[in-house]
Design an enzyme around this catalytic site. Structure first.
Site, PDB file in Angstrom:
ATOM      1  N   CYS A  79       0.821  -1.231   0.000  1.00  0.00           N
ATOM      2  CA  CYS A  79       0.000   0.000   0.000  1.00  0.00           C
ATOM      3  C   CYS A  79       0.848   1.272   0.000  1.00  0.00           C
ATOM      4  CB  CYS A  79      -0.931   0.004   1.196  1.00  0.00           C
ATOM      5  SG  CYS A  79      -2.147  -1.318   1.134  1.00  0.00           S
ATOM      6  N   ASN A  92      -9.971   0.217  -0.616  1.00  0.00           N
ATOM      7  CA  ASN A  92      -8.509   0.312  -0.544  1.00  0.00           C
ATOM      8  C   ASN A  92      -7.929  -0.254  -1.848  1.00  0.00           C
ATOM      9  OD1 ASN A  92      -5.795   0.051  -0.036  1.00  0.00           O
ATOM     10  ND2 ASN A  92      -6.038  -0.935   1.965  1.00  0.00           N
ATOM     11  N   HIS A 132      -3.160   7.647   1.947  1.00  0.00           N
ATOM     12  CA  HIS A 132      -3.544   6.340   1.430  1.00  0.00           C
ATOM     13  C   HIS A 132      -4.950   6.044   1.943  1.00  0.00           C
ATOM     14  CE1 HIS A 132      -3.854   2.186   0.563  1.00  0.00           C
ATOM     15  NE2 HIS A 132      -3.637   1.771   1.804  1.00  0.00           N
TER      16      HIS A 132
HETATM   17  N1  ACO Z   1     -18.881  -7.960   8.255  1.00  0.00           N
HETATM   18  C1  ACO Z   1     -19.419  -8.242   9.447  1.00  0.00           C
HETATM   19  N2  ACO Z   1     -18.697  -8.622  10.507  1.00  0.00           N
HETATM   20  C2  ACO Z   1     -17.369  -8.730  10.346  1.00  0.00           C
HETATM   21  C3  ACO Z   1     -16.731  -8.455   9.114  1.00  0.00           C
HETATM   22  C4  ACO Z   1     -17.559  -8.056   8.053  1.00  0.00           C
HETATM   23  N3  ACO Z   1     -17.055  -7.765   6.838  1.00  0.00           N
HETATM   24  N4  ACO Z   1     -15.424  -8.644   9.258  1.00  0.00           N
HETATM   25  C5  ACO Z   1     -15.216  -9.025  10.521  1.00  0.00           C
HETATM   26  N5  ACO Z   1     -16.395  -9.090  11.173  1.00  0.00           N
HETATM   27  C6  ACO Z   1     -16.628  -9.453  12.553  1.00  0.00           C
HETATM   28  C7  ACO Z   1     -15.522 -10.302  13.130  1.00  0.00           C
HETATM   29  O1  ACO Z   1     -15.689 -11.654  12.784  1.00  0.00           O
HETATM   30  C8  ACO Z   1     -15.705 -10.066  14.604  1.00  0.00           C
HETATM   31  O2  ACO Z   1     -16.747 -10.867  15.060  1.00  0.00           O
HETATM   32  P1  ACO Z   1     -16.667 -11.562  16.504  1.00  0.00           P
HETATM   33  O3  ACO Z   1     -16.571 -10.434  17.476  1.00  0.00           O
HETATM   34  O4  ACO Z   1     -17.930 -12.329  16.557  1.00  0.00           O
HETATM   35  O5  ACO Z   1     -15.421 -12.405  16.458  1.00  0.00           O
HETATM   36  C9  ACO Z   1     -16.167  -8.596  14.664  1.00  0.00           C
HETATM   37  O6  ACO Z   1     -16.641  -8.292  13.362  1.00  0.00           O
HETATM   38  C10 ACO Z   1     -15.050  -7.645  15.029  1.00  0.00           C
HETATM   39  O7  ACO Z   1     -13.909  -7.956  14.237  1.00  0.00           O
HETATM   40  P2  ACO Z   1     -12.588  -7.115  14.326  1.00  0.00           P
HETATM   41  O8  ACO Z   1     -11.594  -7.644  13.356  1.00  0.00           O
HETATM   42  O9  ACO Z   1     -12.179  -6.970  15.751  1.00  0.00           O
HETATM   43  O10 ACO Z   1     -13.157  -5.714  13.815  1.00  0.00           O
HETATM   44  P3  ACO Z   1     -12.452  -4.322  13.804  1.00  0.00           P
HETATM   45  O11 ACO Z   1     -13.269  -3.331  14.544  1.00  0.00           O
HETATM   46  O12 ACO Z   1     -11.010  -4.422  14.168  1.00  0.00           O
HETATM   47  O13 ACO Z   1     -12.566  -3.948  12.282  1.00  0.00           O
HETATM   48  C11 ACO Z   1     -11.120  -3.854  10.364  1.00  0.00           C
HETATM   49  C12 ACO Z   1     -11.932  -4.750  11.310  1.00  0.00           C
HETATM   50  C13 ACO Z   1     -12.086  -2.953   9.634  1.00  0.00           C
HETATM   51  C14 ACO Z   1     -10.361  -4.721   9.378  1.00  0.00           C
HETATM   52  C15 ACO Z   1     -10.150  -3.028  11.233  1.00  0.00           C
HETATM   53  O14 ACO Z   1      -9.404  -3.852  12.058  1.00  0.00           O
HETATM   54  C16 ACO Z   1      -9.236  -2.223  10.405  1.00  0.00           C
HETATM   55  O15 ACO Z   1      -9.640  -1.258   9.784  1.00  0.00           O
HETATM   56  N6  ACO Z   1      -7.925  -2.555  10.402  1.00  0.00           N
HETATM   57  C17 ACO Z   1      -7.001  -1.873   9.587  1.00  0.00           C
HETATM   58  C18 ACO Z   1      -6.739  -2.765   8.475  1.00  0.00           C
HETATM   59  C19 ACO Z   1      -6.719  -2.078   7.158  1.00  0.00           C
HETATM   60  O16 ACO Z   1      -7.244  -1.023   6.927  1.00  0.00           O
HETATM   61  N7  ACO Z   1      -6.064  -2.770   6.291  1.00  0.00           N
HETATM   62  C20 ACO Z   1      -5.965  -2.335   4.954  1.00  0.00           C
HETATM   63  C21 ACO Z   1      -4.683  -2.788   4.427  1.00  0.00           C
HETATM   64  S1  ACO Z   1      -3.417  -2.093   5.332  1.00  0.00           S
HETATM   65  C22 ACO Z   1      -3.314  -0.600   4.823  1.00  0.00           C
HETATM   66  O17 ACO Z   1      -3.638  -0.330   3.711  1.00  0.00           O
HETATM   67  C23 ACO Z   1      -2.879   0.383   5.839  1.00  0.00           C
END
Ligand code: ACO
Length: 325
Positions: free
Chosen positions: A115, A282, A252
């Site tokens: 990224c 993204n 980004h």
């Molecule tokens: N729809 C519904 N529920 C979901 C989804 C979805 N698409 N994805 C995960 N869940 C659920 C999980 O299973 C979990 O359920 P559980 O509590 O029953 O186990 C719950 O939602 C919470 O999951 P988390 O992973 O803790 O959710 P979080 O609030 O951390 O959000 C996310 C996830 C959006 C990926 C977040 O961690 C994030 O934004 N991380 C940064 C990652 C990123 O942006 N990466 C991009 C590439 S890196 C870059 O470009 C910088």
């Protein structure tokens, strides 16, 4: 001492025609528009058509950037293309773009920093141009992340999209004035201790296959704002420019919460932040030039504006750049 600087001559972008909305995804995996919007700010993303490859997207973006610059392909003697989703293992996707443009001189190569790829490519091209070795560069970010997504994994497949963006940079004499246009500073970082936090579980030398994107989302989130703000502070220190004096912040586009958190920590006013993640998802290395092209096309970014760029991604890699447009 360098007596050249790299000035932005043009910007262009390309998005595949097919739009995949959150409602579409809710029919594919157990997710909802509400969950995706609340956690990421993403509402839609573009997906490349069957047979449409990364170099096709890149070529369209490059042509748009050349048109915006009022230049011909023959004026370009350097292509640096950032991608983690190349057409083939080799040759470089950049040479397909070069050939598509009918360029037979100069150099074209790919660069991979996930990224952060566009910031790494911009810094690379800037240093080539400042050295005097090349005169005009296409700096491209182009991705088809749809091809490395596990479409049954709701934790990753809702986050990414396809697209491409390109900048034309030109080496011009540095007159030594305070308000000169061009790339003002770039700062690149990597820390391989985090290489398993966001990776693809396949590859040429390990599995002889392509693999799927895997991510510890919370871990990425935990590190993102700190790394981003650190490397932006490096750019501010190097130039004397600060959050109050930039005109635009073009981050980004991974996640709205990371963008808002970084802007807030740095004291950047919300109206200076360019957001496209809602419509593009993204797009990895393509996200910054896509956002630049969007803010240039609608008249927000004007000549002379100070634009702050940053990215963070797999590796981890992260970086920043300040550009007087
Ligand atoms: N729809 C519904 N529920 C979901 C989804 C979805 N698409 N994805 C995960 N869940 C659920 C999980 O299973 C979990 O359920 P559980 O509590 O029953 O186990 C719950 O939602 C919470 O999951 P988390 O992973 O803790 O959710 P979080 O609030 O951390 O959000 C996310 C996830 C959006 C990926 C977040 O961690 C994030 O934004 N991380 C940064 C990652 C990123 O942006 N990466 C991009 C590439 S890196 C870059 O470009 C910088």
């Amino acid at each position: 001492m360098s007596h050249l600087r790299s000035v932005v001559r043009g910007v262009g972008s390309y998005l595949p025609a097919r739009i995949l909305t959150n409602a579409d995804l809710a029919l594919m995996v157990d997710t909802s528009d509400e969950w995706i919007v609340q956690r990421t700010g993403i509402r839609a993303r573009h997906i490349a058509a069957e047979g449409e490859v990364t170099s096709d997207l890149a070529l369209s973006a490059a042509r748009a950037a050349l048109e915006d610059a009022g230049l011909e392909p023959a004026d370009i003697d350097l292509i640096v293309l950032a991608t983690s989703t190349p057409d083939n293992t080799f040759p470089a996707t950049a040479v397909s773009v070069q050939s598509g443009l009918g360029i037979t001189h100069g150099a074209a190569f790919d660069l991979q920093a996930v990224c952060s790829g566009f910031v790494f490519a911009l810094a690379t091209a800037d240093n080539f141009l400042k050295s005097g070795s090349h005169k005009r560069a296409l700096v491209i970010g182009a991705e088809t992340f749809s091809r490395i997504l596990d479409w049954s994994d709701r934790t990753t497949c809702v986050l990414f999209g396809d697209g491409a963006g390109a900048l034309v940079l030109e080496a011009v004499p540095d007159e030594g004035k305070d308000d000169e246009r061009g790339v003002l500073t770039t700062h690149l970082r990597s820390d391989g201790r985090y290489k398993t936090k966001l990776y693809v579980d396949g590859g040429v030398s390990s599995t002889r296959s392509v693999g799927y994107l895997r991510m510890e989302g919370r871990e990425v989130f935990r590190h993102a704002v700190g790394m981003i703000t650190d490397v932006i502070e490096d750019a501010f220190r190097a130039t004397g420019i600060d959050a109050g004096t930039i005109d635009w912040f073009v981050p980004h586009q991974a996640n709205r919460r990371i963008i808002d958190g970084s802007a807030h920590k740095l004291g950047i006013a919300p109206e200076k932040v360019v957001i496209t993640v809602d419509q593009h998802g993204n797009t990895s290395a393509a996200s910054i030039p896509l956002a630049l092209a969007s803010a240039h096309a609608d008249g927000r970014i004007k000549q002379g504006d100070v634009v702050l760029l940053e990215a963070m991604g797999g590796g981890f890699t992260w970086g920043s750049a300040l550009v007087r447009w």
